[in-house]
Design a protein around this motif. Sequence first.
Motif, PDB file in Angstrom:
ATOM      1  N   PRO A 122     -82.714 -75.206  97.469  1.00  0.00           N
ATOM      2  CA  PRO A 122     -83.049 -75.690  98.883  1.00  0.00           C
ATOM      3  C   PRO A 122     -83.414 -77.149  98.751  1.00  0.00           C
ATOM      4  O   PRO A 122     -83.307 -78.008  99.432  1.00  0.00           O
ATOM      5  CB  PRO A 122     -84.177 -74.951  99.313  1.00  0.00           C
ATOM      6  CG  PRO A 122     -84.039 -73.440  98.627  1.00  0.00           C
ATOM      7  CD  PRO A 122     -83.357 -73.977  97.521  1.00  0.00           C
ATOM      8  N   HIS A 123     -84.364 -77.402  97.591  1.00  0.00           N
ATOM      9  CA  HIS A 123     -84.718 -78.903  97.583  1.00  0.00           C
ATOM     10  C   HIS A 123     -83.762 -79.776  97.437  1.00  0.00           C
ATOM     11  O   HIS A 123     -83.636 -80.835  97.905  1.00  0.00           O
ATOM     12  CB  HIS A 123     -85.568 -78.885  96.282  1.00  0.00           C
ATOM     13  CG  HIS A 123     -85.428 -78.776  94.838  1.00  0.00           C
ATOM     14  ND1 HIS A 123     -85.055 -77.735  94.452  1.00  0.00           N
ATOM     15  CD2 HIS A 123     -84.905 -79.683  93.908  1.00  0.00           C
ATOM     16  CE1 HIS A 123     -84.433 -77.832  93.256  1.00  0.00           C
ATOM     17  NE2 HIS A 123     -84.439 -79.059  92.910  1.00  0.00           N
ATOM     18  N   GLN A 148     -80.490 -79.282  98.635  1.00  0.00           N
ATOM     19  CA  GLN A 148     -79.891 -79.347  99.831  1.00  0.00           C
ATOM     20  C   GLN A 148     -80.424 -80.426 100.720  1.00  0.00           C
ATOM     21  O   GLN A 148     -79.889 -81.272 101.189  1.00  0.00           O
ATOM     22  CB  GLN A 148     -79.651 -78.130 100.516  1.00  0.00           C
ATOM     23  CG  GLN A 148     -78.862 -76.878  99.965  1.00  0.00           C
ATOM     24  CD  GLN A 148     -78.874 -75.967 100.668  1.00  0.00           C
ATOM     25  OE1 GLN A 148     -79.156 -75.703 101.864  1.00  0.00           O
ATOM     26  NE2 GLN A 148     -78.489 -74.665  99.965  1.00  0.00           N
ATOM     27  N   LYS A 149     -81.797 -80.244 100.605  1.00  0.00           N
ATOM     28  CA  LYS A 149     -82.629 -81.250 101.581  1.00  0.00           C
ATOM     29  C   LYS A 149     -82.250 -82.875 101.184  1.00  0.00           C
ATOM     30  O   LYS A 149     -82.238 -83.603 102.030  1.00  0.00           O
ATOM     31  CB  LYS A 149     -84.010 -80.959 101.265  1.00  0.00           C
ATOM     32  CG  LYS A 149     -84.951 -81.662 101.897  1.00  0.00           C
ATOM     33  CD  LYS A 149     -86.387 -81.520 101.908  1.00  0.00           C
ATOM     34  CE  LYS A 149     -87.285 -82.383 102.733  1.00  0.00           C
ATOM     35  NZ  LYS A 149     -88.831 -82.091 102.693  1.00  0.00           N
ATOM     36  N   GLU A 150     -82.331 -83.115  99.810  1.00  0.00           N
ATOM     37  CA  GLU A 150     -82.069 -84.566  99.380  1.00  0.00           C
ATOM     38  C   GLU A 150     -80.772 -84.761  99.830  1.00  0.00           C
ATOM     39  O   GLU A 150     -80.579 -86.013 100.190  1.00  0.00           O
ATOM     40  CB  GLU A 150     -82.526 -84.588  97.900  1.00  0.00           C
ATOM     41  CG  GLU A 150     -83.709 -84.415  97.664  1.00  0.00           C
ATOM     42  CD  GLU A 150     -83.983 -84.768  96.138  1.00  0.00           C
ATOM     43  OE1 GLU A 150     -83.333 -84.854  95.489  1.00  0.00           O
ATOM     44  OE2 GLU A 150     -85.202 -84.519  95.896  1.00  0.00           O
ATOM     45  N   LYS A 152     -78.834 -83.482 102.272  1.00  0.00           N
ATOM     46  CA  LYS A 152     -78.844 -83.652 103.701  1.00  0.00           C
ATOM     47  C   LYS A 152     -79.676 -85.053 104.322  1.00  0.00           C
ATOM     48  O   LYS A 152     -79.025 -85.790 105.118  1.00  0.00           O
ATOM     49  CB  LYS A 152     -79.343 -82.561 104.263  1.00  0.00           C
ATOM     50  CG  LYS A 152     -78.632 -81.233 104.215  1.00  0.00           C
ATOM     51  CD  LYS A 152     -77.511 -80.980 105.057  1.00  0.00           C
ATOM     52  CE  LYS A 152     -78.116 -80.954 106.473  1.00  0.00           C
ATOM     53  NZ  LYS A 152     -77.096 -80.763 107.443  1.00  0.00           N
ATOM     54  N   GLN A 153     -80.567 -85.285 103.587  1.00  0.00           N
ATOM     55  CA  GLN A 153     -81.301 -86.659 103.752  1.00  0.00           C
ATOM     56  C   GLN A 153     -80.327 -87.929 103.704  1.00  0.00           C
ATOM     57  O   GLN A 153     -80.252 -88.922 104.413  1.00  0.00           O
ATOM     58  CB  GLN A 153     -82.505 -86.781 103.168  1.00  0.00           C
ATOM     59  CG  GLN A 153     -83.634 -86.041 103.483  1.00  0.00           C
ATOM     60  CD  GLN A 153     -84.752 -86.070 102.405  1.00  0.00           C
ATOM     61  OE1 GLN A 153     -84.651 -86.535 101.387  1.00  0.00           O
ATOM     62  NE2 GLN A 153     -86.190 -85.652 103.089  1.00  0.00           N
ATOM     63  N   ALA A 193     -74.251 -75.330 104.858  1.00  0.00           N
ATOM     64  CA  ALA A 193     -75.228 -76.493 104.624  1.00  0.00           C
ATOM     65  C   ALA A 193     -74.863 -77.694 105.784  1.00  0.00           C
ATOM     66  O   ALA A 193     -75.711 -78.159 106.080  1.00  0.00           O
ATOM     67  CB  ALA A 193     -75.401 -76.987 103.390  1.00  0.00           C
TER      68      ALA A 193
END
Length: 159
Positions: free
Chosen positions: A72-73, A75-77, A79-80, A30
């Motif tokens: 995934p949701h 991971q996205k947060e 990563k943000q 990631a």
Amino acid sequence: PPPPFVIKQTTAYALRNCDWRSDVCSSDLALDADDRVVLAAIVPAMLAGTAGARQVDAVVASIDRALAGLPPHLQKEVKQLFALLGFAPARWLLAGIRAPWSAAGTAEVTAFLERWRMSGMALKQQAYSALHELVMASWYARPDAWGAIAYPGPPRLGA
């Protein structure tokens, strides 16, 4: 960032399912290079006083494996959050760190983390909590950290 309890539960699940003998748990990790630089500054501050503070690359790799195992949701947060911290103006305004992460001192990073932990803004507290849970879970899930906390490891079934 996601609520801390979500990170804690899903990170623990991802870490539990890792094969610590291999370098990776997933073919699609990631973290990118910028995320790793941010974490390389944060890990020694959060793990001060432990062997993990001297094993930054290993802890960052563990965090990468944990994130790769998150939905995934989430991971996205996360990563943000790393993208925000990696963006120089945001690093300066939100974290109070003017120098690039690679040049930031441990004391400076520790002070930033403490400000977020004690902040009156719930979002900063949640971001701190997410970072804290990822770093701590990733370090203490590693077999090489167990001796420091007198944990003998999981029971061997059928042995």
